[in-house]
Scaffold this motif. Structure first.
Motif, PDB file in Angstrom:
ATOM      1  N   THR A 153       2.311  11.402  10.434  1.00 35.33           N
ATOM      2  CA  THR A 153       2.500  10.837   9.093  1.00 35.33           C
ATOM      3  C   THR A 153       3.343  11.767   8.230  1.00 35.33           C
ATOM      4  O   THR A 153       4.303  11.330   7.571  1.00 35.33           O
ATOM      5  N   SER A 154       3.010  13.048   8.231  1.00 37.45           N
ATOM      6  CA  SER A 154       3.732  14.014   7.400  1.00 37.45           C
ATOM      7  C   SER A 154       5.199  14.104   7.805  1.00 37.45           C
ATOM      8  O   SER A 154       6.100  14.079   6.954  1.00 37.45           O
ATOM      9  N   PHE A 198      -6.604   4.606   4.912  1.00 32.82           N
ATOM     10  CA  PHE A 198      -5.193   4.359   4.609  1.00 32.82           C
ATOM     11  C   PHE A 198      -4.867   2.869   4.462  1.00 32.82           C
ATOM     12  O   PHE A 198      -4.092   2.480   3.585  1.00 32.82           O
ATOM     13  N   GLY A 199      -5.450   2.046   5.310  1.00 37.82           N
ATOM     14  CA  GLY A 199      -5.052   0.644   5.342  1.00 37.82           C
ATOM     15  C   GLY A 199      -5.620  -0.221   4.234  1.00 37.82           C
ATOM     16  O   GLY A 199      -5.003  -1.213   3.838  1.00 37.82           O
ATOM     17  N   ALA A 200      -6.794   0.138   3.730  1.00 35.82           N
ATOM     18  CA  ALA A 200      -7.445  -0.711   2.736  1.00 35.82           C
ATOM     19  C   ALA A 200      -6.657  -0.812   1.437  1.00 35.82           C
ATOM     20  O   ALA A 200      -6.755  -1.812   0.714  1.00 35.82           O
ATOM     21  N   ILE A 201      -5.876   0.216   1.116  1.00 37.32           N
ATOM     22  CA  ILE A 201      -5.160   0.198  -0.170  1.00 37.32           C
ATOM     23  C   ILE A 201      -3.649   0.322  -0.032  1.00 37.32           C
ATOM     24  O   ILE A 201      -2.934   0.252  -1.034  1.00 37.32           O
ATOM     25  N   ALA A 202      -3.125   0.482   1.182  1.00 33.12           N
ATOM     26  CA  ALA A 202      -1.702   0.798   1.356  1.00 33.12           C
ATOM     27  C   ALA A 202      -0.791  -0.205   0.648  1.00 33.12           C
ATOM     28  O   ALA A 202      -0.152   0.113  -0.370  1.00 33.12           O
ATOM     29  N   VAL A 203      -0.723  -1.420   1.138  1.00 29.88           N
ATOM     30  CA  VAL A 203       0.127  -2.439   0.529  1.00 29.88           C
ATOM     31  C   VAL A 203      -0.484  -3.008  -0.754  1.00 29.88           C
ATOM     32  O   VAL A 203       0.247  -3.242  -1.729  1.00 29.88           O
ATOM     33  N   LYS A 228       9.052   8.267  -6.668  1.00 31.41           N
ATOM     34  CA  LYS A 228      10.326   7.715  -7.150  1.00 31.41           C
ATOM     35  C   LYS A 228      11.177   7.180  -6.010  1.00 31.41           C
ATOM     36  O   LYS A 228      12.150   6.462  -6.254  1.00 31.41           O
ATOM     37  N   ASP A 229      10.854   7.542  -4.769  1.00 33.22           N
ATOM     38  CA  ASP A 229      11.691   7.177  -3.627  1.00 33.22           C
ATOM     39  C   ASP A 229      10.957   6.306  -2.618  1.00 33.22           C
ATOM     40  O   ASP A 229      11.292   6.283  -1.438  1.00 33.22           O
ATOM     41  N   THR A 230       9.965   5.578  -3.092  1.00 34.70           N
ATOM     42  CA  THR A 230       9.141   4.825  -2.147  1.00 34.70           C
ATOM     43  C   THR A 230       9.905   3.703  -1.455  1.00 34.70           C
ATOM     44  O   THR A 230       9.628   3.389  -0.300  1.00 34.70           O
ATOM     45  N   MET A 231      10.865   3.074  -2.146  1.00 33.88           N
ATOM     46  CA  MET A 231      11.614   1.998  -1.502  1.00 33.88           C
ATOM     47  C   MET A 231      12.360   2.502  -0.281  1.00 33.88           C
ATOM     48  O   MET A 231      12.300   1.904   0.805  1.00 33.88           O
ATOM     49  N   GLY A 232      13.054   3.622  -0.418  1.00 33.85           N
ATOM     50  CA  GLY A 232      13.795   4.174   0.708  1.00 33.85           C
ATOM     51  C   GLY A 232      12.885   4.571   1.859  1.00 33.85           C
ATOM     52  O   GLY A 232      13.171   4.276   3.024  1.00 33.85           O
ATOM     53  N   LYS A 253       2.287   5.109  -6.489  1.00 32.11           N
ATOM     54  CA  LYS A 253       3.279   4.693  -5.490  1.00 32.11           C
ATOM     55  C   LYS A 253       3.382   5.720  -4.366  1.00 32.11           C
ATOM     56  O   LYS A 253       3.570   5.357  -3.200  1.00 32.11           O
ATOM     57  N   ALA A 254       3.266   7.003  -4.713  1.00 38.03           N
ATOM     58  CA  ALA A 254       3.314   8.043  -3.677  1.00 38.03           C
ATOM     59  C   ALA A 254       2.140   7.903  -2.720  1.00 38.03           C
ATOM     60  O   ALA A 254       2.299   8.014  -1.497  1.00 38.03           O
ATOM     61  N   ILE A 255       0.958   7.661  -3.260  1.00 34.00           N
ATOM     62  CA  ILE A 255      -0.215   7.453  -2.409  1.00 34.00           C
ATOM     63  C   ILE A 255      -0.027   6.224  -1.536  1.00 34.00           C
ATOM     64  O   ILE A 255      -0.336   6.233  -0.338  1.00 34.00           O
ATOM     65  N   ALA A 256       0.514   5.160  -2.119  1.00 38.49           N
ATOM     66  CA  ALA A 256       0.710   3.920  -1.373  1.00 38.49           C
ATOM     67  C   ALA A 256       1.653   4.120  -0.194  1.00 38.49           C
ATOM     68  O   ALA A 256       1.378   3.644   0.917  1.00 38.49           O
ATOM     69  N   ILE A 257       2.754   4.830  -0.401  1.00 31.90           N
ATOM     70  CA  ILE A 257       3.727   4.981   0.699  1.00 31.90           C
ATOM     71  C   ILE A 257       3.169   5.890   1.793  1.00 31.90           C
ATOM     72  O   ILE A 257       3.400   5.652   2.985  1.00 31.90           O
ATOM     73  N   ILE A 258       2.423   6.907   1.417  1.00 28.14           N
ATOM     74  CA  ILE A 258       1.791   7.757   2.428  1.00 28.14           C
ATOM     75  C   ILE A 258       0.803   6.939   3.250  1.00 28.14           C
ATOM     76  O   ILE A 258       0.738   7.062   4.481  1.00 28.14           O
ATOM     77  N   CYS A 259       0.048   6.074   2.583  1.00 31.37           N
ATOM     78  CA  CYS A 259      -0.920   5.231   3.295  1.00 31.37           C
ATOM     79  C   CYS A 259      -0.220   4.268   4.243  1.00 31.37           C
ATOM     80  O   CYS A 259      -0.680   4.045   5.370  1.00 31.37           O
ATOM     81  N   VAL A 260       0.900   3.683   3.806  1.00 35.09           N
ATOM     82  CA  VAL A 260       1.640   2.753   4.668  1.00 35.09           C
ATOM     83  C   VAL A 260       2.118   3.462   5.931  1.00 35.09           C
ATOM     84  O   VAL A 260       1.948   2.961   7.051  1.00 35.09           O
ATOM     85  N   VAL A 261       2.717   4.619   5.756  1.00 34.36           N
ATOM     86  CA  VAL A 261       3.219   5.374   6.912  1.00 34.36           C
ATOM     87  C   VAL A 261       2.056   5.774   7.815  1.00 34.36           C
ATOM     88  O   VAL A 261       2.151   5.707   9.047  1.00 34.36           O
TER      89      VAL A 261
END
Length: 333
Positions: free
Chosen positions: A306-307, A46-51, A269-273, A16-24
């Motif tokens: 992104t960071s 980033f885009g191929a796996i984000a969502v 743990k905080d990806t929704m926010g 989930k942490a990787i996913a949210i970094i990719c989305v941003v």
């Protein structure tokens, strides 16, 4: 990847942490407006796996929880989906609509998408997440979760059955070309059909976990390299094959690392926010701040934006959830 509960939670949080970094990062690429081959590479990385990674994790967890249980409460599951997905979607859509109306009243945006438009046009803007481009996912995942009533009885089935279900659906989706039947843009219903294939892949990975957990730090990175190689041959778009191999490589590599370390991956743990808060306004602010130091468009600038956006959104998440209403908005009620 082992059966240790702590390691399993760390493994999911890491994905989930990787996913949210990719989305941003994908949204940061659009803000920085980097062009050329560098942009194409970043969009793939980033885009191929984000969502898709978020859909995959949800399917994995669903299978993990209900495969060996027969007390599935569909109505309760849907109610939980309402509180964790639809309430945050509605609350933050309202927030972004108020901000946008204020900006439009001050004539700051280049075009008005709310003021002066008819109610059907405004509803379409909201539905297609034009107020905040990431919001469609919450509606899409809710629709995907509604499909669980049709698949939960199959969960005790063999890993071969689920592999066949996933492959059949992925092929059917690819052949159907359903974009012609929906609104242009981020139509949540269309993207639910798209995301369901990754949700099913998550179920498959859970079913095959015992076999796939062998030598993950060997075949995982190999899949990552292979996926990039396939994409590089057809870099005008992201082939489904390279995307799926990329997801497998990420799953295996992250699982292998999580199993061999004691890292907590607290960002996961905080990806929704972070997902709700990072765009558009936090990202715009991060871009403006980074531009003061790095005016030229570059890969480094994308990574810096992104960071800053990730950590700013993470900080806001921890502030918002300190109140009961804030926790409801973030789906933690």
């Amino acid at each position: 990847m082992s059966t240790n509960v702590t390691q399993r939670i760390a493994f999911v949080d890491a994905l989930k942490a990787i996913a949210i970094i990719c989305v941003v990062a994908v949204h940061a690429v659009a803000q920085v407006r980097i062009g050329g081959q560098s942009r194409d590479v970043l969009i793939f990385i980033f885009g191929a796996i984000a969502v898709p990674l978020f859909f995959l994790v949800d399917g994995f967890l669903f299978s993990e929880k209900w495969t060996r249980r027969d007390d599935f409460d569909y109505q309760g599951y849907v109610r939980k989906g309402v509180s964790r997905l639809l309430v945050p979607w509605a609350a933050m859509t309202l927030v972004y609509a108020i901000i946008r109306l204020t900006l439009e009243a001050l004539s700051l945006p280049r075009e008005n998408i709310l003021l002066g438009n008819t109610l059907p046009d405004v509803l379409k803007v909201v539905y297609l997440s034009e107020l905040s481009q990431q919001m469609y996912f919450l509606l899409s995942l809710f629709v995907v979760r509604l499909t669980t009533i049709g698949i939960v009885r199959w969960l005790p089935g063999s890993k071969w059955l689920w592999l066949a279900v996933f492959v059949s659906y992925a092929i059917a989706y690819g052949l159907a070309r359903p974009t012609q039947w929906f609104f242009a843009g981020a139509d949540p219903l269309l993207l639910a059909f798209w995301g369901l294939q990754f949700y099913l892949l998550g179920i498959v990975l859970q079913k095959w976990q015992e076999i796939l957990s062998v030598a993950t730090l060997w075949w995982g990175p190999a899949c990552l390299v292979l996926s990039f190689g396939i994409w590089s041959l057809t870099s005008t778009h992201v082939p489904v094959l390279s995307q799926l191999i990329y997801l497998l490589g990420t799953y295996a590599t992250v699982g292998g690392i999580a199993e061999r370390t004691s890292w907590g991956f607290s960002l996961g743990k905080d990806t929704m926010g972070i997902y709700l808060l990072h765009a558009p306004y936090v990202l715009w602010s991060a871009t403006a701040l980074v531009t003061l130091m790095l005016p030229a468009e570059s890969v480094v600038k994308v990574l810096c934006v992104t960071s800053v956006a990730v950590f700013a959104s993470w900080g806001l998440t921890n502030i918002v959830r300190r109140t009961p209403s804030g926790r409801v908005i973030l789906g933690n009620s």
